[in-house]
Design a protein around this motif. Sequence first.
Motif: not given
Length: 781
Positions: A321-339
């Motif tokens: 399941x870790x490949x569902x949350x690959x780095x580029x996706x998570x970086x998009x979803x966890x941008x600084x300031x995004x609560x």
Amino acid sequence: MQQEEYQSYVEQLIPVFGEPDFELVCNQVMAHEHASINLIVKIELKRIMTPCKKSIDLRGRVKGQCHQYELDGYTHWLDDVAINTYHKSIERYGSYTEGVWEALTNTRNNFRVLHKNKELISTSEDKNDDGLFKTKLIRFGHYLTRSENRLRMSTQVTVLLPNGNLIHGTSSDLSSSGAKIKVPAAFEYGLGQIVQVSFPTLAKETGIKDLNGDFPYRILGIHDSEESDSYRWLRLKMEANHNIISIAIDEKLNKNKRRTLHDQKDQVVRVRTQGYEHCFLRHTTNIPLFFSGDVLKYAILTDHNESLWKHWHDEKNQPVINHLFKAERMQFLTKPGLKASRTHFYSFKHDHEDRELFYSMMSSEGTQQERLLFWHIGAKRKSWKVIRLSLFELEKEDKERLLTVAPEMEGVLSTLTHMGILTEISLPDTQKDYLLTDKPALAPKELNPYRHATAPISQAHALYFDSAPRRTEPRFNYQTLVTLHHPQLGDVTGRTLDISINGLSIQLDKAVQLTKKSDVKVTFNDLQSLDKNTPLSRIGYHVLKVASNGINIQLHIEDSLKTQKSKAFLSRLIEHNIERLPMDYEQLPSMEMLKIMHQLLLNKLTTTPFFIEKDNHKIKTRCIGVNFPLNRLNKIWQHLGDENTLNLEPIFKTRVRQLLVEPLKTPANQRSHHHEIYLAVVIKDGKIKSVFTRMLQEFSSYNDRLTFIKKAKEHGEFLAIRVTTTAVKNPLSTTSESELSQLAQHAIHYARALENELSSIVGCGEIADITDEVLIRLELG
């Protein structure tokens, strides 16, 4: 003519009494009546419109608490119903008249009126049925954030509104930072307003004169009352920095009897809330996830979300399941300031040469043509899934609060940055929706960028939601020589690592290409040589899991007549050597770890949990779990209900069998039932007038659905929900039982009542808002 017969004329003529055209209107209204009727009506009008000079004292005459009011130069003692009636009547009659006096002395809660109407009050069967889906509201996770003392008692307060009106109220919940008070509905209250509150009764009881002063509070919530429309509840937040309220609360609580009673009530509320919370956590179909940056660290499993977790396991039954949350996706979803963030994933599996290849696309990825191609290829497969990920940043305040609960978990908390909730929102019946558009003229290879890598496997820890053991039988560390046989691979030797009656964990001497679908034969070489008459050769086993190195394998024995004697021997072997065989203990998560994760989850509900009971042979919804502020869906149910109950009637009333009865017949821990329902919320003048609902199966065609959505948007708002219902076999978790045992040591009667209440839960469900995904899939978003 009786009074009731001419009263309608009186009511019509009150607004024009005293006006120049009164006689003209009067003659028009009673044009067909005898002149005597005309005279009687005018006499009655003159009587009720005569100015009144009598003071009213309702103390002891009404069902309610009275307060002193100075109104129009007269002193009255009125309750909440009467003050509400006064303002309505004054507006109607124009001044304080005999008609106003009569209205105040004949309110519905007057003891004389109540006695007169006693035999007229009855509850019909239809009305009882209407109440089956009014659910009590439980605020999930609320007790976790209340570290301050609070006073749950009724005490009189006075409230000065911004417009200068001074009104009387009653508090029901008071703390140093906030309050909940009951006030008359006759006055106007606005969210965000600052009101000045004083506590004269509390000042007298505690001797703290400062409580007579004005304390600034901000109005955070305004709620109608279930019991009466004559008063409302205000939720207030203190706007000043001082500790006078805290001192007063401590003064009241320092009396031993009250302190004990307060602590007991506090514990009862906490245990009750936790009981429902753990029932929900135990039966949720969502998967709670915890991340450290872009790396998945933990997943919380239940019997009902484990199938979704297992879906993301490859042909060797290893988690990917870790490949569902690959780095580029998570970086998009966890941008600084995004609560907080939310996205959808479309996914399917493709079998290729004994390999399971996973494909996934995030809703914001790719072009529209690529997305449509993904839909057309994926939605034709059984493995098709649409899932929603709701992601929340773990803030410093969250971690600090949790460390006060479990300080020993600082090492774990310091590594976690985000928590997520994975929710499946697809149904087999909705797969055809993704095939409605024309298939794009793109080659299938255009989807290769969305294929998951085959390595590495996920290193996330899958923790069961409770600390109860999950193994059905004990395992023992025991090494003995074995030979594994497979038709294509031949014989491979190895040794057992642990053994149980029905299972094996072995380490082979060389890697093999097996999958979770493989069947093998196992021979216990050493044991067979000790007794050649024992059936320990070529025993049938199913492969459960293969390590990524192809050497470590977990097996489960076949359930057949051929293996019965083998199982009996293994049982005797374990039983006779039980003292010499070291137990392979199951690794259970610590209670502190689970407590932290539960507290994070309960403050971030992404679905609305509800609980079902059977009352007098009728299935009904009992409670509903919410967070404040209420989400859009819950605000709709609250509008249809009242302050403390949400009304789920539009969902369930005509669908009790499909949504409640049939799911409860399914054996618990086997399968949850899911249904898609569309809502049309009719709004007029900014207020909800009605709610119409249709299940997916109730639409005759695709165009019928489109028409429903179009009309819903024209007359108000369109919403779509996914309703999940699960049978509950045992609502009490080990955590709930532990809490009840602690409560029983101090208040056994409360503990018994709570245990009976929780044990009567027969079903649990969730309501998920899937509006945005439905509009996207139907190409309406």
